[in-house]
Design a protein around this motif. Structure first.
Motif, PDB file in Angstrom:
ATOM      1  N   MET A   1      33.676  44.809  34.922  1.00  0.00           N
ATOM      2  CA  MET A   1      34.825  43.924  34.709  1.00  0.00           C
ATOM      3  C   MET A   1      34.623  42.657  35.531  1.00  0.00           C
ATOM      4  O   MET A   1      34.778  42.665  36.753  1.00  0.00           O
ATOM      5  CB  MET A   1      36.118  44.629  35.138  1.00  0.00           C
ATOM      6  N   PRO A   2      34.214  41.558  34.890  1.00  0.00           N
ATOM      7  CA  PRO A   2      33.955  40.314  35.632  1.00  0.00           C
ATOM      8  C   PRO A   2      35.248  39.649  36.102  1.00  0.00           C
ATOM      9  O   PRO A   2      36.294  39.753  35.451  1.00  0.00           O
ATOM     10  CB  PRO A   2      33.225  39.441  34.619  1.00  0.00           C
TER      11      PRO A   2
ATOM     12  N   VAL B   1      29.952  35.129  30.098  1.00  0.00           N
ATOM     13  CA  VAL B   1      29.560  36.117  31.093  1.00  0.00           C
ATOM     14  C   VAL B   1      28.587  37.111  30.477  1.00  0.00           C
ATOM     15  O   VAL B   1      28.749  37.531  29.325  1.00  0.00           O
ATOM     16  CB  VAL B   1      30.791  36.855  31.644  1.00  0.00           C
ATOM     17  N   ASN B   2      27.582  37.502  31.248  1.00  0.00           N
ATOM     18  CA  ASN B   2      26.623  38.486  30.767  1.00  0.00           C
ATOM     19  C   ASN B   2      26.115  39.291  31.955  1.00  0.00           C
ATOM     20  O   ASN B   2      26.189  38.845  33.102  1.00  0.00           O
ATOM     21  CB  ASN B   2      25.466  37.809  30.038  1.00  0.00           C
TER      22      ASN B   2
ATOM     23  N   PRO C   1      24.339  39.890  37.502  1.00  0.00           N
ATOM     24  CA  PRO C   1      25.417  39.171  36.807  1.00  0.00           C
ATOM     25  C   PRO C   1      25.008  37.750  36.460  1.00  0.00           C
ATOM     26  O   PRO C   1      24.192  37.129  37.139  1.00  0.00           O
ATOM     27  CB  PRO C   1      26.549  39.183  37.824  1.00  0.00           C
ATOM     28  N   GLU C   2      25.622  37.215  35.406  1.00  0.00           N
ATOM     29  CA  GLU C   2      25.419  35.825  35.003  1.00  0.00           C
ATOM     30  C   GLU C   2      26.771  35.196  34.708  1.00  0.00           C
ATOM     31  O   GLU C   2      27.575  35.761  33.965  1.00  0.00           O
ATOM     32  CB  GLU C   2      24.517  35.720  33.764  1.00  0.00           C
ATOM     33  N   ASN C   3      27.021  34.042  35.291  1.00  0.00           N
ATOM     34  CA  ASN C   3      28.237  33.251  35.050  1.00  0.00           C
ATOM     35  C   ASN C   3      29.516  33.963  35.482  1.00  0.00           C
ATOM     36  O   ASN C   3      30.551  33.845  34.835  1.00  0.00           O
ATOM     37  CB  ASN C   3      28.339  32.856  33.572  1.00  0.00           C
ATOM     38  N   THR C   4      29.455  34.680  36.576  1.00  0.00           N
ATOM     39  CA  THR C   4      30.667  35.238  37.158  1.00  0.00           C
ATOM     40  C   THR C   4      30.465  35.344  38.662  1.00  0.00           C
ATOM     41  O   THR C   4      29.374  35.693  39.130  1.00  0.00           O
ATOM     42  CB  THR C   4      31.011  36.614  36.579  1.00  0.00           C
ATOM     43  N   MET C   5      31.498  35.018  39.405  1.00  0.00           N
ATOM     44  CA  MET C   5      31.358  35.007  40.862  1.00  0.00           C
ATOM     45  C   MET C   5      31.588  36.387  41.457  1.00  0.00           C
ATOM     46  O   MET C   5      31.259  36.628  42.620  1.00  0.00           O
ATOM     47  CB  MET C   5      32.335  34.015  41.481  1.00  0.00           C
ATOM     48  N   SER C   6      32.172  37.329  40.685  1.00  0.00           N
ATOM     49  CA  SER C   6      32.383  38.678  41.188  1.00  0.00           C
ATOM     50  C   SER C   6      32.639  39.604  40.002  1.00  0.00           C
ATOM     51  O   SER C   6      32.943  39.152  38.893  1.00  0.00           O
ATOM     52  CB  SER C   6      33.567  38.727  42.163  1.00  0.00           C
ATOM     53  N   PHE C   7      32.494  40.888  40.247  1.00  0.00           N
ATOM     54  CA  PHE C   7      32.775  41.872  39.194  1.00  0.00           C
ATOM     55  C   PHE C   7      33.118  43.210  39.829  1.00  0.00           C
ATOM     56  O   PHE C   7      32.769  43.486  40.979  1.00  0.00           O
ATOM     57  CB  PHE C   7      31.587  42.010  38.232  1.00  0.00           C
TER      58      PHE C   7
END
Length: 435
Positions: free
Chosen positions: A319-320, A331-332, A402-408
């Motif tokens: 869950m990004p 997001v990927n 992760p790609e294009n998300t600062m946390s997940f």
């Protein structure tokens, strides 16, 4: 020896004869002045206590009011006579030198009796007519019912039998900010994001517009020892908002690649001048800019977990975090599982879920991804689900890039088949066959 005793005795007798005041050591002039002032204050307080003031008890209902130019305000004041005889009153407006915007006497009219019988209560209607061309401000005054006054040291005299009046004069604002005044977002170091602020001027003349970053509000929370550099923020704006028109201010945040990650906060003052707002009242035009700077990791996130022999399959839910992120950045995740024997298993992504929140009672956000008529829509986020069937028992390793998300957030679920659940269907089949 005997003579010394006699001299000592004489000295004691002389000292005992000196008045107490004379025995006090000398004090400096400053202490003397302070003592004199204190004595004066005490004397004034004592004199005030002895004064015989008329016993009138005053009560005003809702004496602090708002008004627009041209309106007339009415205040009701109740005065009770606590004396044993009739009291003559003289209701009139009084202003003090401490009032920045005093009421004017020509605005005020007072209707009520000029005498109040012993023990009786009288009501007075105070009308305040606000002129059409009055300046926007909070106007103050006192309605006094007698000429009796009281004075305290260092202060001007003021009426004893009086009540406060306030008329906070305002006009409908002509300059409005149609966008959210809270600018938030997430941005990777070296990238940028842009937010737009829409301003409307419904007045008859143009108003100046000069946005700037308030340097005294620059600070950072988290892993960022340095303050926000104003050069990270670029503001594109016209110099004014024309009468009856709208203007757009574009705010672009571009932290450099070497920027410290963390949460940054600053304030942008739009520099607007609304002729219908009080001078110095600028809270309504402040944009609170709050954003997070993050960096793309060079290595995947890694964690280990145990799989039992009863496990039929394992699933991973990712869950990004989309705190203020632009929807253009997809997001990927690159996901790998490593089995107990070291084999790399590329997990199959089996489900992607999009969620959102629809509110019929909230104002639509100008930045909402989707809007339809009266609906206020806010994105709720995404979920990515990966699955591995029939995993071997033992210690597994999960790797996530992760790609294009600062946390997940991640959830690892192992579905296990119990022995009871496995044998139960066989028993039912046997019973059906025997029948």
């Amino acid at each position: 020896m005997k003579r010394r005793h006699n001299l000592l005795l004489v000295a004691l007798v002389v000292l005992s004869a000196i008045p107490a005041a004379a025995a006090v050591p000398a004090v400096d002039s400053g202490n003397t002045a302070a003592a004199a002032a204190e004595n004066t204050s005490a004397a004034a307080a004592q004199e005030e206590t002895k004064a015989n003031y008329t016993r009138l008890f005053i009560d005003a209902e809702d004496s602090y009011r708002d008004a627009k130019p041209g309106e007339t305000l009415e205040y009701t004041v109740t005065v009770k006579n606590g004396e044993e005889e009739s009291v003559k009153v003289n209701p009139h407006l009084v202003t003090t030198p401490m009032s920045e915007y005093p009421m004017e006497k020509k605005w005020v009219s007072i209707d009520g009796p000029s005498n109040i019988d012993a023990g009786e209560t009288a009501k007075y209607t105070v009308s305040v007519e606000i002129p059409e061309d009055v300046e926007t401000a909070d106007y103050r005054g006192l309605v006094a019912f007698t000429d009796e006054t009281v004075a305290y040291p260092g202060r001007p005299s003021r009426p004893i039998h009086a009540t406060h009046l306030s008329a906070d004069v305002w006009r409908e604002p002509t300059v409005k900010i149609l966008s959210d005044t809270y600018l938030n977002g997430q941005v990777k170091a070296g990238d940028s994001f842009t937010r737009e602020v829409v301003i409307e001027n419904t007045g008859d003349s143009a108003v100046p517009l000069s946005p700037e970053v308030k340097t005294e509000r620059r600070h950072c929370r988290g892993h960022c020892p340095d303050k926000l550099n104003p050069s990270w923020i670029d503001i594109d704006s016209p110099s004014q908002v024309a009468a009856g028109e709208k203007a757009t201010v574009s705010i672009t945040v571009s932290p450099p690649e070497n920027a410290d990650r963390g949460r940054y906060d600053t304030e942008i003052n739009l520099g607007l001048k609304d002729p219908n707002r009080e001078e110095g009242d600028d809270y309504w035009q402040r944009i609170d800019a709050n954003f997070v700077v993050w960096t793309q990791p060079s290595e995947p996130f890694e964690t280990s977990f145990q799989v039992s022999e009863e496990t039929d399959n394992l699933s991973l839910t990712l869950m990004p975090e989309r705190y203020g992120a632009d929807n253009s950045d997809e997001v990927n995740f690159d996901v790998e599982f490593v089995s107990p024997d070291g084999e790399v298993v590329n997990a199959e992504r089996v489900r992607v879920t999009d969620s959102g929140h629809v509110d019929l009672g909230a104002r639509r956000s100008p930045r909402a991804a989707q809007q339809d008529g009266e609906y206020a829509v806010r994105s709720g986020g995404q979920e990515f689900v990966y699955r591995v069937d029939e995993p071997a028992a033992g210690e597994w390793t999960l790797r996530v890039m992760p790609e294009n998300t600062m946390s997940f957030q991640y959830d690892l679920t192992r579905e296990e088949a119990s022995e009871e659940a496995t044998t139960e269907p066989a028993d039912e089949t046997a019973n059906e066959t025997s029948d």
